[in-house]
Structures are given as C-alpha cells and as structure tokens.
Design a protein around this motif. Structure first.
Motif, short mmCIF file in Angstrom:
data_model
loop_
_atom_site.label_atom_id
_atom_site.label_comp_id
_atom_site.label_asym_id
_atom_site.label_seq_id
_atom_site.Cartn_x
_atom_site.Cartn_y
_atom_site.Cartn_z
N ILE A 201 -3.25 4.63 -3.18
CA ILE A 201 -4.48 5.36 -2.85
C ILE A 201 -4.19 6.86 -2.94
O ILE A 201 -3.34 7.37 -2.23
N ALA A 202 -4.90 7.52 -3.85
CA ALA A 202 -4.74 8.96 -4.03
C ALA A 202 -5.67 9.67 -3.05
O ALA A 202 -6.90 9.63 -3.19
N LEU A 203 -5.07 10.33 -2.05
CA LEU A 203 -5.83 10.92 -0.95
C LEU A 203 -5.39 12.37 -0.79
O LEU A 203 -4.22 12.64 -0.55
N ASN A 204 -6.35 13.29 -0.90
CA ASN A 204 -6.05 14.73 -1.04
C ASN A 204 -5.07 14.92 -2.19
O ASN A 204 -4.02 15.55 -2.07
N TYR A 205 -5.48 14.37 -3.32
CA TYR A 205 -4.64 14.38 -4.51
C TYR A 205 -5.29 15.20 -5.62
O TYR A 205 -6.49 15.15 -5.84
N GLY A 206 -4.45 15.94 -6.35
CA GLY A 206 -4.85 16.62 -7.57
C GLY A 206 -3.67 16.64 -8.51
O GLY A 206 -2.53 16.87 -8.08
N GLY A 207 -3.90 16.37 -9.77
CA GLY A 207 -2.80 16.32 -10.72
C GLY A 207 -2.05 17.63 -10.84
O GLY A 207 -0.81 17.66 -10.88
N ARG A 208 -2.77 18.74 -10.90
CA ARG A 208 -2.10 20.05 -10.99
C ARG A 208 -1.32 20.35 -9.72
O ARG A 208 -0.21 20.89 -9.76
N VAL B 145 0.83 -1.20 0.00
CA VAL B 145 0.00 0.00 0.00
C VAL B 145 0.87 1.25 0.00
O VAL B 145 1.83 1.35 0.77
N ARG B 146 0.53 2.18 -0.88
CA ARG B 146 1.16 3.50 -0.90
C ARG B 146 0.06 4.56 -0.99
O ARG B 146 -1.04 4.29 -1.46
N PHE B 147 0.40 5.77 -0.54
CA PHE B 147 -0.51 6.89 -0.66
C PHE B 147 0.18 8.00 -1.46
O PHE B 147 1.39 8.23 -1.30
N ILE B 148 -0.58 8.65 -2.32
CA ILE B 148 -0.08 9.83 -3.02
C ILE B 148 -1.02 10.98 -2.74
O ILE B 148 -2.19 10.79 -2.43
N GLY B 149 -0.50 12.20 -2.83
CA GLY B 149 -1.29 13.38 -2.55
C GLY B 149 -0.57 14.28 -1.56
O GLY B 149 0.52 13.96 -1.07
N ASP B 150 -1.19 15.39 -1.27
CA ASP B 150 -0.61 16.38 -0.36
C ASP B 150 -1.07 16.07 1.06
O ASP B 150 -2.21 16.34 1.44
N ARG B 151 -0.20 15.50 1.87
CA ARG B 151 -0.59 15.00 3.19
C ARG B 151 -0.79 16.05 4.27
O ARG B 151 -1.60 15.83 5.18
N PRO B 152 -0.07 17.17 4.27
CA PRO B 152 -0.15 18.08 5.42
C PRO B 152 -1.55 18.55 5.78
O PRO B 152 -1.82 18.82 6.96
#
Length: 241
Positions: free
Chosen positions: A134-141, A100-107
């Motif tokens: 899992i893309a969590l609080n993620y946006g491509g831009r 499991v990995r997470f991508i996105g802006d975590r703060p």
C-alpha cells in the motif's frame, strides 16, 4: 466470464492507480468521502482475486505526497479511513495469507496511523500468499530523492564506492527494494497519466488506462485486463527474431 487461473504469460506484479472515487460519489450526489469508502471495499475484492489469477504482488496507490493539497476535511477523512481500514482488515488478511507492506514517507503521517502500519506489517510478516503493498504518502520523485540521500550517506561514510554505483545500485535504496518491478500498471477513471507512481520501477511495465471509476472496478474487469496482458509482446528493447 470464465474465472480461470492466469497462465504463465500473465503478470506476476500488478500495480494500480485507484482513481475516480470522488467523481463516483459526486455522480450519486454524495460527498467525496463516500466514494473513498466504496473504493476501500473494492480493494478487498481485488486482493482476494489475486491468488486465482496468478498475481503474486499487488501494489495500490492509496495516498500521494500531492494529495495533502486537498481540502482539510477530505484529508482528515482519508486518514481516518486508513486507520479504520487497517484495524478492520488485518485479521482477514492474516486468514487469507496476505502479506502487507507500506511504502512512502511515513514521518508526516500521524503516530497512531504509523503504529497501525507497523503492526499490520508485523502481523502479516509470516504470510506467504499475495503480497499487498500500500503506497501511503508516496511519490515517485520523493522516493528517489530519499533513496539518493541514503546512497549519498553511504558514499560519504565509506560504505559504498562511487565507482560501484550503477543502475543496479539505486533500487536497493528504494522503498520497494524487496519487491520485483511491476509488470502491469492499471489506472482507472479515464486519466492517461502515471501521477508520480513507481517512476523507477515501472520503466518497462505495460500500462492500461481504463475509463472505469475505481469503485466500479470488478474482479471481472481485472481478469479481462490480465488476459490482455498475456497477448502483448514484451521485448525490453530487443527485436523479436
């Protein structure tokens, strides 16, 4: 439908925009969060199907940087769902050899959720089966913006020569730097847009936009879409001889 392993022409990395939870719940006279819980259960079924159909990497869009615009009740309910989901599923993912990995802006996420995300990554880092991202609080831009800032800092501090920056450089700064680009992107619920998901990575992905709402997305539908992918002629800008 016969459940067979995908052949070598099948996609290695599938990304899914899991849309339609709220509408699924409302059609049943239930609150939107009821649909999100149903959608979370569906994730397990699709993750479990991946080894049998030759999918090594699965990336799912769980919460976007734009989803904060939803009602406070729905956002709070989703954050609670994410915390419970991680706590409930991680032991099973370890047993099933799922990394499991997470991508996105975590703060922006709360400290407890961030801690659970870190723990899930630590617990599964030795797993060698399906790679679930899992893309969590993620946006491509947002991802490209954050990557560009890191790249610019390396240039400013002399770690990177501007003359060496090319299209192979930026991906090393993206959240997905350890993952291959997706081969197939699926969006459920009848919407035909990518909603700021994996903008850089999906430049040459194939897309499937289907009417099925995410809580109704079954293993059989998944396999059928993978079979259709195998019939496509992917030329990457070239011309078939």
């Amino acid at each position: 439908m016969e459940d067979t392993k995908a052949d070598l022409s099948g996609p290695r990395h599938v990304a899914i925009i899991m849309d339609g939870n709220g509408r699924w719940a409302q059609a049943r006279g239930r609150p939107r969060l009821f649909g999100h819980h149903a959608g979370a259960r569906r994730v397990r079924e699709i993750v479990s199907a991946c080894p049998d159909v030759g999918v090594k990497y699965l990336t799912i869009f769980a919460f976007s940087t734009e989803n904060w615009k939803r009602t406070q009740t729905e956002v709070a309910g989703l954050m609670s769902l994410f915390r419970r989901y991680i706590m409930k599923e991680m032991q099973e993912f370890v047993k099933e050899n799922v990394r499991v990995r997470f991508i996105g802006d975590r703060p922006r996420l709360d400290a407890k959720l961030r801690g659970l995300m870190d723990e899930a990554e630590r617990m599964t880092q030795h797993c060698t089966g399906t790679n679930l991202t899992i893309a969590l609080n993620y946006g491509g831009r947002d991802e490209v913006s954050r990557a560009t800032k890191r790249l610019a800092l390396d240039v400013a501090e002399g770690r990177l020569n501007p003359a060496d920056v090319d299209e192979e450089t930026l991906p090393k700064y993206l959240d997905t730097y350890v993952l291959p680009d997706p081969d197939l992107v699926i969006r459920t619920s009848g919407e035909a847009r990518i909603s700021n998901f994996l903008l850089w990575q999906s430049a040459y992905a194939e897309y499937e936009f289907i009417d099925t709402l995410w809580p109704d997305f079954t293993r059989e539908i998944f396999i059928d879409l993978l079979s259709g992918y195998g019939a496509r002629d992917r030329r990457f800008g070239a011309v078939t001889a």
